[in-house]
Design an enzyme around this catalytic site. Structure first.
Site, PDB file in Angstrom:
ATOM      1  N   ARG A  75       3.671   1.889  -1.464  1.00  0.00           N
ATOM      2  CA  ARG A  75       4.136   2.178  -2.756  1.00  0.00           C
ATOM      3  C   ARG A  75       3.016   2.551  -3.496  1.00  0.00           C
ATOM      4  NH1 ARG A  75       8.787  -2.345  -3.219  1.00  0.00           N
ATOM      5  NH2 ARG A  75       9.350  -2.620  -1.185  1.00  0.00           N
ATOM      6  N   TYR A 108       0.778  -1.157  -0.033  1.00  0.00           N
ATOM      7  CA  TYR A 108      -0.052  -0.114  -0.013  1.00  0.00           C
ATOM      8  C   TYR A 108       0.788   1.377   0.114  1.00  0.00           C
ATOM      9  CZ  TYR A 108      -4.382  -2.552   0.453  1.00  0.00           C
ATOM     10  OH  TYR A 108      -5.542  -3.216   0.421  1.00  0.00           O
ATOM     11  N   GLU A 118      -6.685   3.949  10.104  1.00  0.00           N
ATOM     12  CA  GLU A 118      -6.785   5.149   9.354  1.00  0.00           C
ATOM     13  C   GLU A 118      -5.862   5.067   7.848  1.00  0.00           C
ATOM     14  OE1 GLU A 118      -5.849   9.001   7.447  1.00  0.00           O
ATOM     15  OE2 GLU A 118      -4.370   8.079   9.011  1.00  0.00           O
ATOM     16  N   THR A 136      -8.788   0.339  15.342  1.00  0.00           N
ATOM     17  CA  THR A 136      -9.291   1.177  14.211  1.00  0.00           C
ATOM     18  C   THR A 136      -8.081   1.630  13.306  1.00  0.00           C
ATOM     19  OG1 THR A 136     -11.036   2.028  15.486  1.00  0.00           O
ATOM     20  CG2 THR A 136     -10.331   3.418  13.673  1.00  0.00           C
TER      21      THR A 136
END
EC number: 3.5.4.13
Length: 191
Positions: free
Chosen positions: A117, A115, A138, A136
């Protein structure tokens, strides 16, 4: 503090319920043989998956983001195998895994390179001693294009740091009644 290996992670998950559900190996393909973003136990960490529950940030209400007076209407709830994050925006999700952190352990979360990259950054604060719940997550899309996040696949890696026996914290997250203790869904800011 020392970083803990796959052997320790497996023991703590299987014997003490530290991670549930737990995958003792690395899963790199789905049930149909398609390659996925890997999840499960790695050499010195655990790659978590996100659930199908997403909250995508939108500014339809032209609001100001204020952590003390957060407007829940700033998010669109989505339940899907794929979350598309608008350009230069973010989304919240939660892990499939539920964590029970021991008193002598601190967990640091880092994004997966797959992700990163693509310009997608994962941000999670440390999992403190004796905290428990779904994490959680983000996701920030730093690109000028929409970006995809895949549910039920790896999204971040947890690193487990164990305190020396003579240096265990005096006050844990549970001791101070932390406001996010026991969270089970995507949890918005609390003050």
């Amino acid at each position: 503090m020392s970083i803990k290996s796959d052997r320790w992670i497996r023991h703590m998950a299987q014997q003490h319920g530290m991670i549930a559900p737990f995958e003792p190996g690395q899963i790199k393909q789905n049930a149909t043989g398609q390659r996925i973003v890997s999840y499960g136990t790695s050499s010195y960490g655990y790659d978590v998956r996100c659930s199908r529950e997403f909250k995508i940030f939108t500014n339809i209400n032209s609001t100001i983001v204020d952590p003390k007076q957060f407007d829940n209407g700033s998010f669109i709830d989505v339940e899907s195998d794929v979350c598309i994050i608008p350009p230069n925006s973010f989304a919240l999700a939660r892990t499939i895994e539920y964590f029970r952190i021991p008193r002598n352990v601190l967990v640091i979360c880092l994004g997966k390179s797959t992700y990163a990259r693509c310009g997608i950054i994962v941000n999670v604060t440390p999992l403190e001693p004796e905290w428990e719940g779904h994490v959680t997550l983000e996701f920030s899309n730093t690109t000028p294009l929409p970006a995809r996040i895949y549910a039920n696949e790896g999204v971040a890696q947890m690193l487990f740091l164990q305190a020396d026996p003579d240096d265990v914290c005096q006050t844990s997250y549970r001791d101070r009644n932390g406001k996010y203790q026991g969270q089970t869904g995507v949890t918005l800011p609390r003050t």
